[in-house]
Write a protein that holds these residues in place. Structure first.
Motif, PDB file in Angstrom:
ATOM      1  N   LEU A 339     -30.799  19.132   0.281  1.00 58.42           N
ATOM      2  CA  LEU A 339     -31.608  18.143   0.985  1.00 58.42           C
ATOM      3  C   LEU A 339     -31.263  18.061   2.465  1.00 58.42           C
ATOM      4  N   LEU A 340     -30.175  18.714   2.887  1.00 52.32           N
ATOM      5  CA  LEU A 340     -29.834  18.772   4.305  1.00 52.32           C
ATOM      6  C   LEU A 340     -30.920  19.460   5.120  1.00 52.32           C
ATOM      7  N   HIS A 341     -31.755  20.255   4.450  1.00 53.95           N
ATOM      8  CA  HIS A 341     -32.851  20.930   5.150  1.00 53.95           C
ATOM      9  C   HIS A 341     -34.029  20.001   5.410  1.00 53.95           C
ATOM     10  N   PHE A 342     -34.024  18.799   4.805  1.00 54.59           N
ATOM     11  CA  PHE A 342     -35.162  17.877   4.965  1.00 54.59           C
ATOM     12  C   PHE A 342     -34.641  16.456   5.158  1.00 54.59           C
ATOM     13  N   PRO A 343     -33.991  16.169   6.296  1.00 60.67           N
ATOM     14  CA  PRO A 343     -33.434  14.829   6.540  1.00 60.67           C
ATOM     15  C   PRO A 343     -34.496  13.852   7.010  1.00 60.67           C
ATOM     16  N   ASN A 344     -35.267  13.313   6.074  1.00 59.32           N
ATOM     17  CA  ASN A 344     -36.380  12.432   6.397  1.00 59.32           C
ATOM     18  C   ASN A 344     -36.023  10.991   6.033  1.00 59.32           C
ATOM     19  N   THR A 345     -36.022  10.111   7.038  1.00 57.43           N
ATOM     20  CA  THR A 345     -35.625   8.716   6.816  1.00 57.43           C
ATOM     21  C   THR A 345     -36.611   7.982   5.918  1.00 57.43           C
ATOM     22  N   THR A 346     -37.911   8.208   6.136  1.00 62.75           N
ATOM     23  CA  THR A 346     -38.930   7.505   5.349  1.00 62.75           C
ATOM     24  C   THR A 346     -38.823   7.850   3.872  1.00 62.75           C
ATOM     25  N   VAL A 347     -38.695   9.139   3.566  1.00 66.38           N
ATOM     26  CA  VAL A 347     -38.572   9.578   2.171  1.00 66.38           C
ATOM     27  C   VAL A 347     -37.278   9.054   1.563  1.00 66.38           C
ATOM     28  N   SER A 348     -36.200   9.065   2.343  1.00 67.99           N
ATOM     29  CA  SER A 348     -34.905   8.582   1.842  1.00 67.99           C
ATOM     30  C   SER A 348     -34.978   7.116   1.438  1.00 67.99           C
ATOM     31  N   LEU A 349     -35.572   6.293   2.309  1.00 71.12           N
ATOM     32  CA  LEU A 349     -35.663   4.862   2.011  1.00 71.12           C
ATOM     33  C   LEU A 349     -36.595   4.602   0.839  1.00 71.12           C
ATOM     34  N   TYR A 350     -37.680   5.381   0.748  1.00 69.78           N
ATOM     35  CA  TYR A 350     -38.589   5.206  -0.390  1.00 69.78           C
ATOM     36  C   TYR A 350     -37.870   5.509  -1.699  1.00 69.78           C
ATOM     37  N   LEU A 351     -37.146   6.617  -1.737  1.00 71.15           N
ATOM     38  CA  LEU A 351     -36.430   6.991  -2.959  1.00 71.15           C
ATOM     39  C   LEU A 351     -35.336   5.983  -3.293  1.00 71.15           C
TER      40      LEU A 351
END
Length: 455
Positions: A339-351
């Motif tokens: 997941l280091l290849h896709f550091p997305n804040t919005t997706v992280s908070l949603y999950l």
């Protein structure tokens, strides 16, 4: 000290006309004008959302579907329009009741009072997703507000850590089979597409031959057949407790390749959809937009996560001799490296919010945690208040896209708020607003907003 006291007095004595509706002296006209401005923008927004959802069903809609979609659009439009217009009215009423403005009453308290009430206008099945969305943006905004005050500090790849722990929790629920009973959610459909049905719980007892193959003996490494035997052994090796039929090596490699190709395809497809106008105008910059490393990020994240998750799970089954849903925890944490290849804040908070919601539902079903009535409405109200406060008084903590959205649907009112009287609050509200307005290229061609209703 005297200067600070003078500024505080100016902030407290500021009128609502001077603050949010300088173009009209009537609070009722300001509220009605806001309502008239919100209706067209919210109607367009929800029309796109519901029509897209209708198209994603991949079938010809029936008359009942069309009626339901039209009703949903109108109901959601009424909800958001009332929310925005009553926010203006609440600011005026709170100031009149308290006699002036405080830091918490300039935006936060009025938004808190009206947002939870207005959510009751929205369809019941839409309330929890709305609360989840607002909480997503609200947590990010609240963090930036605390960070600007030096109270917290971001760590490198912190969003990846959040995403990894959240996905691990979801994978445990998926492997335990709880997604079929107490924590049913559409999120697990996405997990099943990425991870496949083999890892889906509840765990099954192995059926059939439980004997394991032995490593071929008497190998002659001068003969090519020996290497073929080793290759066949490694590629078809499978523990009886593994839920898949093919060999573990083949299962892991294909399990990483399919999500990689799917992620790349999804990224490219979205970019093509967002640039469809440029494509028809022959202005598409293919090398810059499509053929770059950015198109691989999502695919690499999904592919490596799936590869490492399945490799670790099979390794644990081989070493322990049995299968267990708890194996999803170390497997998920190791897989999070991808997941280091896709550091997305919005997706992280949603999950994160989704996993917390499902774990909470599981705890309630087991009687481990108490059920809080109307929790979604309370969460929506609190974080909507945070967003309204930040959008008005601390604009640099707000997502620029959200600020521009509010500016557009409000008929240009947001950029016309007079925040100079609130210098005593110490957050430089007017300077922050001016910075965001300039950054977004917002221009005011008219002294009054849309539907000013001047009196």
């Amino acid at each position: 000290m005297a200067a600070q006291s003078k500024l505080a007095e100016v902030a407290f004595n500021c009128s609502c006309q001077e603050y949010i509706h300088p173009w009209t002296s009537s609070c009722a006209c300001a509220t009605a004008g806001m309502l008239l401005s919100l209706i067209p923008g919210t109607f367009r927004t929800y029309s796109m959302v519901y029509l897209l959802a209708l198209c994603m069903r991949m079938r010809i809609p029936s008359l009942k579907d069309l009626k339901h979609t039209a009703s949903s659009i109108l109901q959601s439009t009424a909800f958001l329009s009332l929310n925005g217009s009553l926010f203006i009215l609440a600011i005026c009423l709170v100031r009149q009741y308290l006699g002036g403005f405080y830091f918490s009453t300039a935006a936060w308290l009025p938004a808190l009072l009206v947002s939870s009430i207005c959510l009751a206008v929205e369809r019941p099945e839409r309330r929890a997703p709305l609360a989840l969305y607002v909480s997503n943006v609200g947590i990010e905004t609240l963090w930036k507000m605390l960070e600007s005050r030096g109270l917290v500090r971001s760590i490198p790849n912190g969003q990846v850590l959040i995403m990894g722990v959240s996905v691990t929790a979801l994978m445990y629920l998926y492997r335990a089979g709880l997604h079929k009973t107490v924590v049913k959610d559409a999120t697990f459909k996405g997990l099943s597409v990425i991870m496949g049905k083999d890892e889906e719980g509840p765990l099954k007892t192995p059926i059939g031959n439980t004997s394991q193959r032995t490593f071929p003996s008497g190998l002659n490494f001068r003969c090519i057949m020996s290497y073929l035997q080793i290759y066949d052994y490694l590629f078809t090796l499978n523990h009886p407790s593994c839920p898949h039929k093919q060999g573990c090596a083949q299962y892991a490699l294909l399990g990483g390749l399919k999500p990689f190709l799917g992620g790349v395809g999804l990224s490219v497809g979205l970019k093509l959809l967002l640039n469809i106008t440029k494509i028809f105008q022959f202005k598409m910059q293919w090398r810059k937009q499509i053929f770059n490393k950015g198109s691989l990020k999502l695919g690499l994240a999904l592919g490596i996560f799936s590869l490492l998750f399945k490799t670790t799970s099979c390794g644990l089954r081989h070493s322990s001799g049995f299968d267990n849903a708890l194996f999803a925890i170390p497997a998920g944490l190791i897989g999070s490296i991808g997941l280091l290849h896709f550091p997305n804040t919005t997706v992280s908070l949603y999950l994160m919010l989704k996993s917390l919601q499902l774990l909470y539902n599981w705890g309630v079903s087991e009687g481990k945690v108490p059920e809080v009535p109307n929790f979604s409405m309370m969460m929506y109200g609190f974080f909507t208040a945070v967003l309204c406060h930040s959008t008005v008084l601390e604009a640099q903590s707000m997502r620029p896209s959200y600020f521009k959205f509010i500016q557009n649907i409000s008929g240009g009112r947001l950029s016309r708020f007079n925040l100079k009287p609130f210098e005593a609050f110490g957050v430089k509200s007017q300077d922050q607003a001016n910075y965001v307005i300039k950054k977004l290229g917002i221009t005011m061609t008219s002294p009054n907003p849309l539907f000013a209703l001047t009196v």
